[in-house]
Design an enzyme around this catalytic site. Sequence first.
Site, PDB file in Angstrom:
ATOM      1  NE  ARG A 247      -1.838  -2.370   2.733  1.00 50.67           N
ATOM      2  CZ  ARG A 247      -2.169  -3.607   2.366  1.00 50.67           C
ATOM      3  NH1 ARG A 247      -3.302  -3.828   1.793  1.00 50.67           N
ATOM      4  NH2 ARG A 247      -1.365  -4.621   2.603  1.00 50.67           N
ATOM      5  CB  THR A 248       3.544   2.515   2.193  1.00 54.55           C
ATOM      6  OG1 THR A 248       2.801   2.130   3.348  1.00 54.55           O
ATOM      7  CG2 THR A 248       4.206   3.847   2.441  1.00 54.55           C
TER       8      THR A 248
ATOM      9  CG  HIS B  91       4.171   3.951   8.480  1.00 53.98           C
ATOM     10  ND1 HIS B  91       4.331   4.774   7.386  1.00 53.98           N
ATOM     11  CD2 HIS B  91       3.628   2.795   7.994  1.00 53.98           C
ATOM     12  CE1 HIS B  91       3.895   4.152   6.308  1.00 53.98           C
ATOM     13  NE2 HIS B  91       3.472   2.948   6.651  1.00 53.98           N
TER      14      HIS B  91
ATOM     15  CE  LYS C  61      28.356  -2.611  -8.221  1.00 52.45           C
ATOM     16  NZ  LYS C  61      28.716  -1.542  -9.142  1.00 52.45           N
TER      17      LYS C  61
ATOM     18  NE  ARG D 164       7.352   0.782   4.416  1.00 45.49           N
ATOM     19  CZ  ARG D 164       6.127   0.261   4.548  1.00 45.49           C
ATOM     20  NH1 ARG D 164       5.901  -1.008   4.265  1.00 45.49           N
ATOM     21  NH2 ARG D 164       5.120   1.006   4.949  1.00 45.49           N
TER      22      ARG D 164
END
Length: 337
Positions: free
Chosen positions: A69-70, A152, A98, A119
Amino acid sequence: MDFSLAQPPKEPLRHVLSSSQFDRAFLDYLCQLTNTVRRFDKSREGLAYLGSLLSHKRAMLYFTQPSTRTFLSFHSACHILGITASEIRDSATSSERKGESVEDSLRTFSSYVDLIIMRSPIAGLCERTARLLDATPRPVPIVNAGSGPDEHPTQALLDIYTLTRSLRMRGGIDGKTICMVGDLRRGRTVRSLARLLANYKDVRIIFSSPPAFRIAEDLRADLAATGIAFEETDAFLTAIAEADAIYMTRIQDEYDIGPEDGAKDYSNYHLKAEHLGALKSDAVIMHPLPRRDELDPAIDHDPRAKYWRQERNGMWVRAALLTMLFGIDDRIQLPEL
Ligand code: NCD
């Protein structure tokens, strides 16, 4: 709710890092702005107008934790406003593989885009990135789209919008009892939303969870400092019966799995169709989703279930927020088309 008097904040919005940065005036303004974005979104002309506003901007969606959703609502919000979005959804596909530091990766994104939406499982990384980039010649805005078990904030903003709309015939969020259920210790949506609720008058929060998942000490202290009324209980049935809004959440067992996770039966904290009769007739049922067993799909058709609207609201709230981050929210203040 009538937000026609809501005024834009005096300070431009620089980053979205934590729900603690928002006050009531900001929340009222964002709700009003979101309503207007929704109105524009209803017509072809309105959508064409929105799509022209930021077509010269590029955004990076850096999501190294799972998201449906986000991610999609931010992606769609960018789309609505004409912003071109790039994405990394797995650090194993970037130069982090790397050995590049996450900080250098994020600085690299800032060379190519005008906004970073991120996120990450690392609590505090957004704040660190914002400080790092602010000290460079390309200090692009950072949006926290979920920082480990910490915060959040944009979910909390869309939750506030959903609550405000769902309770609009009853005077809005002021004076209401909100019951939050589930993994309150590691649920970042609960942590961010509880902080925002402290901006409203006479709100009471009932936290109902198994003892192992009670709210963390830092949140308890922050809430106590705001003066908001809150209580913690394991009496789930009593709590949901008193609530004007019920905010269900799942067990967050992707974090620090301990003996409490998985092994136990938490069905005493599940909202089932058989509970509907005990809820207030106009109670609002919410969930940030994804759900597991804590929210019975048989509830989906009950008019009190607002979680599918809640997830759609996320797209509009995020679009409204992006106009603020780019300082063009005054161009959304037009009369109805
Ligand atoms: C939440 C999250 O990622 O924190 N989901 C979301 O963003 N809508 C809730 C969760 O995963 O339980």
